[in-house]
Motif scaffolding. Structure first.
Motif, PDB file in Angstrom:
ATOM      1  N   ILE A 245       0.861  -1.176   0.000  1.00  0.00           N
ATOM      2  CA  ILE A 245       0.000   0.000   0.000  1.00  0.00           C
ATOM      3  C   ILE A 245       0.903   1.234   0.000  1.00  0.00           C
ATOM      4  O   ILE A 245       2.027   1.191   0.516  1.00  0.00           O
ATOM      5  N   THR A 246       0.440   2.332  -0.598  1.00  0.00           N
ATOM      6  CA  THR A 246       1.260   3.539  -0.655  1.00  0.00           C
ATOM      7  C   THR A 246       1.072   4.387   0.605  1.00  0.00           C
ATOM      8  O   THR A 246       0.095   4.242   1.341  1.00  0.00           O
ATOM      9  N   ASP A 247       2.003   5.310   0.822  1.00  0.00           N
ATOM     10  CA  ASP A 247       1.853   6.239   1.942  1.00  0.00           C
ATOM     11  C   ASP A 247       0.673   7.186   1.732  1.00  0.00           C
ATOM     12  O   ASP A 247       0.042   7.618   2.707  1.00  0.00           O
ATOM     13  N   LEU A 248       0.375   7.516   0.488  1.00  0.00           N
ATOM     14  CA  LEU A 248      -0.788   8.358   0.221  1.00  0.00           C
ATOM     15  C   LEU A 248      -2.064   7.681   0.702  1.00  0.00           C
ATOM     16  O   LEU A 248      -2.912   8.300   1.372  1.00  0.00           O
ATOM     17  N   GLN A 249      -2.208   6.408   0.370  1.00  0.00           N
ATOM     18  CA  GLN A 249      -3.387   5.654   0.816  1.00  0.00           C
ATOM     19  C   GLN A 249      -3.401   5.508   2.339  1.00  0.00           C
ATOM     20  O   GLN A 249      -4.448   5.654   2.983  1.00  0.00           O
ATOM     21  N   ALA A 250      -2.245   5.203   2.904  1.00  0.00           N
ATOM     22  CA  ALA A 250      -2.169   5.006   4.345  1.00  0.00           C
ATOM     23  C   ALA A 250      -2.487   6.290   5.102  1.00  0.00           C
ATOM     24  O   ALA A 250      -3.155   6.257   6.150  1.00  0.00           O
ATOM     25  N   ALA A 251      -2.027   7.431   4.591  1.00  0.00           N
ATOM     26  CA  ALA A 251      -2.327   8.709   5.244  1.00  0.00           C
ATOM     27  C   ALA A 251      -3.828   8.968   5.245  1.00  0.00           C
ATOM     28  O   ALA A 251      -4.396   9.436   6.247  1.00  0.00           O
ATOM     29  N   LEU A 252      -4.486   8.659   4.136  1.00  0.00           N
ATOM     30  CA  LEU A 252      -5.947   8.786   4.092  1.00  0.00           C
ATOM     31  C   LEU A 252      -6.584   7.836   5.100  1.00  0.00           C
ATOM     32  O   LEU A 252      -7.541   8.212   5.801  1.00  0.00           O
ATOM     33  N   GLY A 253      -6.067   6.621   5.203  1.00  0.00           N
ATOM     34  CA  GLY A 253      -6.606   5.654   6.146  1.00  0.00           C
ATOM     35  C   GLY A 253      -6.482   6.099   7.591  1.00  0.00           C
ATOM     36  O   GLY A 253      -7.414   5.926   8.389  1.00  0.00           O
ATOM     37  N   VAL A 254      -5.334   6.673   7.954  1.00  0.00           N
ATOM     38  CA  VAL A 254      -5.146   7.168   9.328  1.00  0.00           C
ATOM     39  C   VAL A 254      -6.190   8.235   9.644  1.00  0.00           C
ATOM     40  O   VAL A 254      -6.816   8.237  10.710  1.00  0.00           O
TER      41      VAL A 254
END
Length: 387
Positions: A245-254
């Motif tokens: 998973i990308t950091d962009l996706q993970a940041a949205l998830g957080v």
């Protein structure tokens, strides 16, 4: 058209993604670890491994449990095809356990009967994948007890269910399973645009999940066949995949995880209103089982026999869409798919699942659904039933 599901993106979500875009890491960076920590903190599992989809999470969960050729996986017919396909990716075989018509989940009584017969035939499954359909937990205590009795591993397909609870504890804590899988597709409870995660309390399984997520490659000397050649060194120790998973996706998830309880509460308020508005119509509203609190990813009604007779299932579905209501049907029983017919499956194999399919319709359910739009949905249903 009122859609059946829709993401909710706030300014905080946008800011989190922009901050990551302006950082040093767009992928394989600190946002992924923050997201995994948010998941473990919320669910109570010891480990979380974030990946690019729930399908990927199911695949690597099977690999971590060493499912392979000659092995057998059982799941529910009422699910998206990924719950079964993950076994085929590993070269294993697939079979199904029929649903409880009240909950739409794998029926523990049907599971027990099938396990008894499988033991007598010498062909037990290696892995069972109960699916938490619509966000409501399967009867995991009963399923886990049967799994222990017959020596079977368990993967919870909780793609619909983050934010839900079972027996007073968060779904995803893996109290009754080896691994739990979540989805973060845009129509799910929280989103990372596309994404998934595998949760576990077993450190060795978590280690294997991480390996399979990223090409089977490790930089951990403990997992290597010999001492590293130098600080640059890595080894491929498994045949893995690029499921990161990308950091962009993970940041949205957080950012989204900060609102997960609010999202679920709003879904319950919408479900309560549907229950009231639909009273007196020839439809069956979904059961919310007292053993838990559903995440309510979906609100599935079933047409009563008189509505199935006239105007009929297809006519109601098409009538709602013609009136601007984007209903859907979750799901076509997997065993009736053409691809699965070559394995010997046929209509009639799992009657409860097929009866569900013949009467089910998913009404719009998402946190920003307004009361006016909800009234439009119900009025359109009334008009269609009266046509």
């Amino acid at each position: 058209m009122i859609p059946y599901g829709r993401q909710d993106i706030s300014q905080a979500d946008i800011d989190a993604v922009i901050e990551t875009l302006q950082s040093d890491f767009l992928t394989q960076g600190p946002a992924v670890e923050r997201f995994e920590t948010a998941l473990t903190d919320y669910c109570g599992a010891a480990f979380g491994v974030a990946v690019n989809s729930a399908t990927s999470a199911l695949h690597i969960a099977c690999l971590a449990l060493e499912l392979g050729p000659g092995d057998l996986l059982w799941t529910s017919p009422i699910t998206f095809v990924a719950s079964a396909n993950c076994a085929l990716y590993c070269g294993a075989d697939v079979d199904f356990v029929d649903i409880d018509p009240a909950t739409f989940n794998m029926c523990p009584r049907a599971l027990e009967t099938k396990l008894e017969a499988a033991q007598a035939a010498g062909r037990l499954p290696k892995v069972i994948v109960p699916v938490h359909m619509t966000g409501q937990s399967s009867d995991m205590a009963a399923i886990a007890a049967l799994a222990r009795k017959y020596g079977v591993r368990v993967i919870e397909d909780a793609s619909h269910a983050i934010g839900g609870h079972y027996l007073g504890a968060p779904i995803g804590n893996c109290a009754h399973s080896d691994i739990t899988v979540f989805s973060f597709h845009p129509v799910k409870i929280v989103t990372t645009a596309e994404g998934g995660a595998a949760m576990t309390n077993d450190g060795k399984l978590a280690e294997r999940l991480r390996l399979f997520r990223s090409h089977g490659i490790t930089r951990d000397p403990r997992l290597m066949t010999h001492a590293p050649d130098g600080p640059w060194y890595y080894q491929q120790v498994e045949l893995g995949y690029n499921y990161r998973i990308t950091d962009l996706q993970a940041a949205l998830g957080v950012s989204q995880m900060a609102r997960v309880d609010d999202y679920v509460a709003r879904r319950h308020a919408i479900a309560d209103r549907y229950d009231a508005l639909l009273a007196g119509l020839p439809v069956l509203t979904p059961l919310r089982h007292p053993d838990g609190r559903s995440a309510l990813h979906l609100y599935v009604i079933r047409l009563a026999p008189e509505a199935l007779e006239r105007p009929g299932h297809r006519a109601v579905f098409e009538g709602l869409r013609a009136r601007g209501v984007g209903v859907n049907l979750h799901y076509i029983p997997v065993h009736t798919q053409p691809y699965y017919s070559k394995f010997g499956f046929a209509p009639g194999n799992f009657p409860a699942s097929e009866a569900y399919y013949a009467s089910a319709i998913s009404l719009p359910m998402f946190p920003t659904l307004s009361e006016d739009d909800q009234r439009r949905v119900v009025d359109a249903l009334k008009d269609t039933l009266a046509a």
